[in-house]
Design an enzyme around this catalytic site. Sequence first.
Site, mmCIF file in Angstrom:
data_model
loop_
_atom_site.group_PDB
_atom_site.id
_atom_site.type_symbol
_atom_site.label_atom_id
_atom_site.label_comp_id
_atom_site.label_asym_id
_atom_site.label_seq_id
_atom_site.Cartn_x
_atom_site.Cartn_y
_atom_site.Cartn_z
ATOM 1 C CE LYS A 72 4.434 44.229 -45.016
ATOM 2 N NZ LYS A 72 3.461 43.986 -43.953
ATOM 3 C CG ASP A 109 0.252 41.630 -43.807
ATOM 4 O OD1 ASP A 109 0.804 40.596 -43.371
ATOM 5 O OD2 ASP A 109 0.897 42.624 -44.202
ATOM 6 N N GLY A 134 -4.580 53.010 -33.909
ATOM 7 C CA GLY A 134 -3.497 53.128 -34.871
ATOM 8 C C GLY A 134 -4.032 53.355 -36.270
ATOM 9 C CB ALA A 138 -0.640 46.782 -39.232
HETATM 10 P P1 NAP Z 1 3.395 51.797 -38.689
HETATM 11 O O1 NAP Z 1 2.875 51.894 -40.068
HETATM 12 O O2 NAP Z 1 4.700 52.427 -38.335
HETATM 13 O O3 NAP Z 1 2.246 52.400 -37.697
HETATM 14 C C1 NAP Z 1 2.512 52.546 -36.333
HETATM 15 C C2 NAP Z 1 1.257 53.060 -35.607
HETATM 16 O O4 NAP Z 1 1.544 53.119 -34.191
HETATM 17 C C3 NAP Z 1 0.818 54.444 -36.021
HETATM 18 O O5 NAP Z 1 -0.566 54.521 -35.984
HETATM 19 C C4 NAP Z 1 1.443 55.323 -34.941
HETATM 20 O O6 NAP Z 1 0.771 56.542 -34.724
HETATM 21 C C5 NAP Z 1 1.265 54.426 -33.722
HETATM 22 N N1 NAP Z 1 2.177 54.784 -32.645
HETATM 23 C C6 NAP Z 1 3.523 54.641 -32.622
HETATM 24 N N2 NAP Z 1 4.026 55.098 -31.463
HETATM 25 C C7 NAP Z 1 2.966 55.570 -30.746
HETATM 26 C C8 NAP Z 1 2.833 56.176 -29.476
HETATM 27 N N3 NAP Z 1 3.890 56.410 -28.681
HETATM 28 N N4 NAP Z 1 1.590 56.523 -29.040
HETATM 29 C C9 NAP Z 1 0.505 56.296 -29.826
HETATM 30 N N5 NAP Z 1 0.570 55.722 -31.042
HETATM 31 C C10 NAP Z 1 1.789 55.364 -31.510
HETATM 32 O O7 NAP Z 1 3.550 50.270 -38.214
HETATM 33 P P2 NAP Z 1 2.694 49.002 -38.726
HETATM 34 O O8 NAP Z 1 3.384 48.369 -39.865
HETATM 35 O O9 NAP Z 1 1.291 49.414 -38.850
HETATM 36 O O10 NAP Z 1 2.906 48.000 -37.481
HETATM 37 C C11 NAP Z 1 2.372 48.307 -36.211
HETATM 38 C C12 NAP Z 1 2.600 47.149 -35.240
HETATM 39 O O11 NAP Z 1 1.924 45.999 -35.709
HETATM 40 C C13 NAP Z 1 4.055 46.740 -35.056
HETATM 41 O O12 NAP Z 1 4.254 46.444 -33.697
HETATM 42 C C14 NAP Z 1 4.189 45.478 -35.894
HETATM 43 O O13 NAP Z 1 5.178 44.591 -35.384
HETATM 44 C C15 NAP Z 1 2.802 44.880 -35.713
HETATM 45 N N6 NAP Z 1 2.425 44.016 -36.845
HETATM 46 C C16 NAP Z 1 2.088 42.709 -36.579
HETATM 47 C C17 NAP Z 1 1.701 41.878 -37.609
HETATM 48 C C18 NAP Z 1 1.340 40.448 -37.316
HETATM 49 O O14 NAP Z 1 1.399 39.604 -38.236
HETATM 50 N N7 NAP Z 1 0.934 40.132 -36.105
HETATM 51 C C19 NAP Z 1 1.656 42.351 -38.934
HETATM 52 C C20 NAP Z 1 1.981 43.702 -39.170
HETATM 53 C C21 NAP Z 1 2.370 44.525 -38.105
HETATM 54 P P3 NAP Z 1 1.206 57.882 -35.533
HETATM 55 O O15 NAP Z 1 0.526 57.781 -36.867
HETATM 56 O O16 NAP Z 1 0.706 58.980 -34.696
HETATM 57 O O17 NAP Z 1 2.701 57.856 -35.650
#
Ligand code: NAP
Length: 288
Positions: A72, A109, A134, A138
Amino acid sequence: MAAQTGKAMLAGVIGRPVGHSLSPALHEYWLKKYGIDGAYIPLDVPEGAFNDVLKTLSLLGFRGANVTIPYKEQAFAAVSGMDEMARISGAVNTLVRQENGNFYGKNTDIPGFLENLRTGDVAPEKLRHAAILGAGGAARGIAAGLAMAGCPEITLLNRTREKAEILAQTLMEKGVSAIFHIKDWEARTEILGGIDLLVNTTQLGMLGQMPLEIDLATLPAAAAVCDIVYNPLVTPLLKDAAARGHKTVEGLGMLLHQAVPGFEAWFGVKPEVTGELHDIIAAMIAPC
Ligand code: NAP
């Protein structure tokens, strides 16, 4: 079948891996429903090949593509123009080919998230204070979207606090106007008293991931809870919130709604997100 006419309008999803992507099923459903001679193809792009692939897609006459992890940000850098949501979020998830062969970038998104809230009977423009768990990709779009929709106060909580601080700073530098509060991850239960929307954007609670530990006891009765995790469809957070009488919004709706603008731009029809489509995609996530 349709693609074999040789005249099919082409689009796809660029990512690595893309095998798990639900987007092909979603777009193929709409192509069939609206009788469009088109095809939507998963494109597993090797590291380092993104820009070459874009050139090739343009030469092949692709109308555009969705872009998913990890491309992205590269898409953001590669496009020749972009919408406001892409500019603010720093990420492009939808490419639309222009007449000169270059790609225009959109971030769908954000409108997808907002539309999903509205479908769940949560009006983003009426929110007073949202909390986002988070600070990843996203969360950035969701914080921007909520602020741009008119939510004046947003609290960000992230395991790595610094990332939440950078996120708020970046959004403010890009002209997003809201009051951002940054709190420690450990304070996630304490801050619930003053908010009207809680959004989980971490992968906690997702199948195979750790649970999200949060006590919703102090969340005001009128507050809504949204989880963008969609596997499982109803996460433990949503189950708990619903049991306490809160309005809840599932993540799958965001995925469905974000696909609408791309389909419309590529194939010329604004598709509908229906209960039937929801059930088909839901069955792919959690087969009976
Ligand atoms: P990302 O950029 O990797 O961000 C992940 C986030 O989760 C970060 O804030 C991270 O914190 C936190 N995290 C991970 N493990 C953790 C833990 N053990 N304890 C506390 N915080 C934790 O991922 P993303 O792209 O934002 O996506 C996040 C989620 O949203 C995924 O599950 C994805 O499938 C979902 N999503 C859904 C849609 C939809 O259309 N519904 C769209 C996009 C994403 P740190 O910064 O501390 O690592």
